[in-house]
Design a protein around this motif. Structure first.
Motif, PDB file in Angstrom:
ATOM      1  N   UNK A  98      -3.401 -12.403  -3.449  1.00 40.17           N
ATOM      2  CA  UNK A  98      -4.100 -12.582  -4.724  1.00 40.17           C
ATOM      3  C   UNK A  98      -3.431 -13.618  -5.629  1.00 40.17           C
ATOM      4  N   UNK A  99      -2.116 -13.547  -5.847  1.00 43.29           N
ATOM      5  CA  UNK A  99      -1.500 -14.617  -6.645  1.00 43.29           C
ATOM      6  C   UNK A  99      -1.574 -15.975  -5.954  1.00 43.29           C
ATOM      7  N   UNK A 100      -1.473 -15.977  -4.622  1.00 38.70           N
ATOM      8  CA  UNK A 100      -1.571 -17.241  -3.883  1.00 38.70           C
ATOM      9  C   UNK A 100      -2.931 -17.885  -4.103  1.00 38.70           C
ATOM     10  N   UNK A 101      -3.971 -17.086  -4.094  1.00 41.97           N
ATOM     11  CA  UNK A 101      -5.318 -17.628  -4.320  1.00 41.97           C
ATOM     12  C   UNK A 101      -5.387 -18.318  -5.675  1.00 41.97           C
ATOM     13  N   UNK A 102      -4.846 -17.684  -6.693  1.00 44.25           N
ATOM     14  CA  UNK A 102      -4.924 -18.223  -8.047  1.00 44.25           C
ATOM     15  C   UNK A 102      -3.998 -19.424  -8.234  1.00 44.25           C
ATOM     16  N   UNK A 103      -2.763 -19.305  -7.754  1.00 42.07           N
ATOM     17  CA  UNK A 103      -1.773 -20.369  -7.974  1.00 42.07           C
ATOM     18  C   UNK A 103      -2.010 -21.605  -7.099  1.00 42.07           C
ATOM     19  N   UNK A 104      -2.425 -21.383  -5.869  1.00 43.27           N
ATOM     20  CA  UNK A 104      -2.493 -22.487  -4.910  1.00 43.27           C
ATOM     21  C   UNK A 104      -3.897 -23.066  -4.738  1.00 43.27           C
ATOM     22  N   UNK A 105      -4.913 -22.319  -5.085  1.00 51.62           N
ATOM     23  CA  UNK A 105      -6.276 -22.768  -4.793  1.00 51.62           C
ATOM     24  C   UNK A 105      -7.174 -22.723  -6.022  1.00 51.62           C
ATOM     25  N   UNK A 106      -6.676 -23.270  -7.123  1.00 49.10           N
ATOM     26  CA  UNK A 106      -7.415 -23.292  -8.383  1.00 49.10           C
ATOM     27  C   UNK A 106      -8.543 -24.316  -8.346  1.00 49.10           C
ATOM     28  N   UNK A 107      -9.614 -23.960  -7.687  1.00 46.12           N
ATOM     29  CA  UNK A 107     -10.750 -24.885  -7.535  1.00 46.12           C
ATOM     30  C   UNK A 107     -11.335 -25.298  -8.887  1.00 46.12           C
ATOM     31  N   UNK A 108     -11.176 -24.450  -9.887  1.00 42.82           N
ATOM     32  CA  UNK A 108     -11.715 -24.732 -11.219  1.00 42.82           C
ATOM     33  C   UNK A 108     -10.986 -25.901 -11.894  1.00 42.82           C
ATOM     34  N   UNK A 109      -9.819 -26.281 -11.364  1.00 46.13           N
ATOM     35  CA  UNK A 109      -9.065 -27.393 -11.923  1.00 46.13           C
ATOM     36  C   UNK A 109      -9.442 -28.737 -11.304  1.00 46.13           C
ATOM     37  N   UNK A 110     -10.123 -28.704 -10.180  1.00 49.58           N
ATOM     38  CA  UNK A 110     -10.433 -29.922  -9.431  1.00 49.58           C
ATOM     39  C   UNK A 110     -11.617 -30.657 -10.046  1.00 49.58           C
ATOM     40  N   UNK A 111     -11.528 -31.976 -10.058  1.00 48.13           N
ATOM     41  CA  UNK A 111     -12.643 -32.793 -10.552  1.00 48.13           C
ATOM     42  C   UNK A 111     -13.391 -33.451  -9.404  1.00 48.13           C
ATOM     43  N   UNK A 112     -12.704 -33.710  -8.293  1.00 47.11           N
ATOM     44  CA  UNK A 112     -13.352 -34.292  -7.118  1.00 47.11           C
ATOM     45  C   UNK A 112     -14.153 -33.201  -6.406  1.00 47.11           C
ATOM     46  N   UNK A 113     -15.406 -33.484  -6.109  1.00 47.23           N
ATOM     47  CA  UNK A 113     -16.305 -32.476  -5.526  1.00 47.23           C
ATOM     48  C   UNK A 113     -15.793 -31.962  -4.179  1.00 47.23           C
ATOM     49  N   UNK A 114     -15.302 -32.859  -3.341  1.00 50.60           N
ATOM     50  CA  UNK A 114     -14.825 -32.439  -2.019  1.00 50.60           C
ATOM     51  C   UNK A 114     -13.562 -31.586  -2.143  1.00 50.60           C
ATOM     52  N   UNK A 115     -12.634 -31.991  -2.982  1.00 51.09           N
ATOM     53  CA  UNK A 115     -11.416 -31.206  -3.198  1.00 51.09           C
ATOM     54  C   UNK A 115     -11.760 -29.846  -3.802  1.00 51.09           C
ATOM     55  N   UNK A 116     -12.693 -29.828  -4.734  1.00 50.45           N
ATOM     56  CA  UNK A 116     -13.130 -28.572  -5.364  1.00 50.45           C
ATOM     57  C   UNK A 116     -13.693 -27.615  -4.309  1.00 50.45           C
ATOM     58  N   UNK A 117     -14.524 -28.149  -3.411  1.00 51.20           N
ATOM     59  CA  UNK A 117     -15.125 -27.327  -2.356  1.00 51.20           C
ATOM     60  C   UNK A 117     -14.056 -26.770  -1.420  1.00 51.20           C
TER      61      UNK A 117
END
Length: 137
Positions: A78-97
Motif C-alpha cells: 500500500x505505501x509502495x503504491x502511493x510513494x512509487x506510482x503516483x499517477x496523479x503527479x504525471x503530466x505525460x499521458x503514457x507515463x500516467x497510464x
C-alpha cells in the motif's frame, strides 16, 4: 482443496520472492529510481523492502504464520503504491497510464494479501498444508 490452496500460495509467493531477489541484486538501480520518486534513504528503503518481500513471501509459501506474511506484504504494497506510482503527479499521458497500471496492481495485490490474511487468521489450519497455524485469530 488443500492442494489448490497450496498451489495458490506458491503462485502468489513466487511474485514476491522474485521481487525480493531484484531488491537485493539490483539495489543501486532500484535505489536510484526510488530516490527519484522522493523516497528518503532510498537504498535502505530498497533493502528493507527486499527483506519484507522475502519474509512475507517465504511465510506464505511455506505456510509458517501465513497470516503474518500476508499482512507484511499488504503493509509493503500500500505505501509502495502511493510513494512509487503516483499517477496523479504525471503530466505525460503514457507515463500516467503506466503508473496507474502499477498503482492498481499494487493495490490489487494488497487486497489479495489482506484476503489471505483474513482467511489464514480466521480459518488457519483449516486451509491445510501449512507448517504452522496462524499467528493471529
Amino acid at each position: 482443496m488443500d492442494v489448490v490452496a497450496l498451489i495458490g500460495r506458491i503462485l502468489f509467493a513466487l511474485l514476491f520472492l522474485g521481487s525480493a531477489f531484484g531488491h537485493f541484486t539490483q539495489t543501486e538501480a532500484m535505489a536510484g529510481y526510488a530516490g527519484s520518486k522522493g523516497v528518503p534513504a532510498a537504498k535502505l528503503a530498497v533493502l528493507a523492502g527486499g527483506v519484507v518481500l522475502l519474509l512475507g513471501g517465504l511465510m506464505i509459501l511455506l505456510g509458517v504464520w501465513a497470516d503474518l506474511g500476508a499482512l507484511l506484504l499488504a503493509l509493503f504494497l500500500l505505501p509502495t503504491a502511493v510513494l512509487m506510482h503516483g499517477f496523479w503527479k504525471e503530466t505525460d499521458a503514457q507515463a500516467k497510464q503506466m503508473e496507474m497500471v502499477q498503482f492498481q496492481k499494487d493495490v490489487g495485490l494488497a487486497g489479495a494479501a489482506l484476503l489471505l490474511f483474513a482467511l489464514y487468521a480466521g480459518y488457519g489450519a483449516g486451509l491445510g498444508l501449512t507448517i504452522t497455524g496462524p499467528l493471529f485469530g
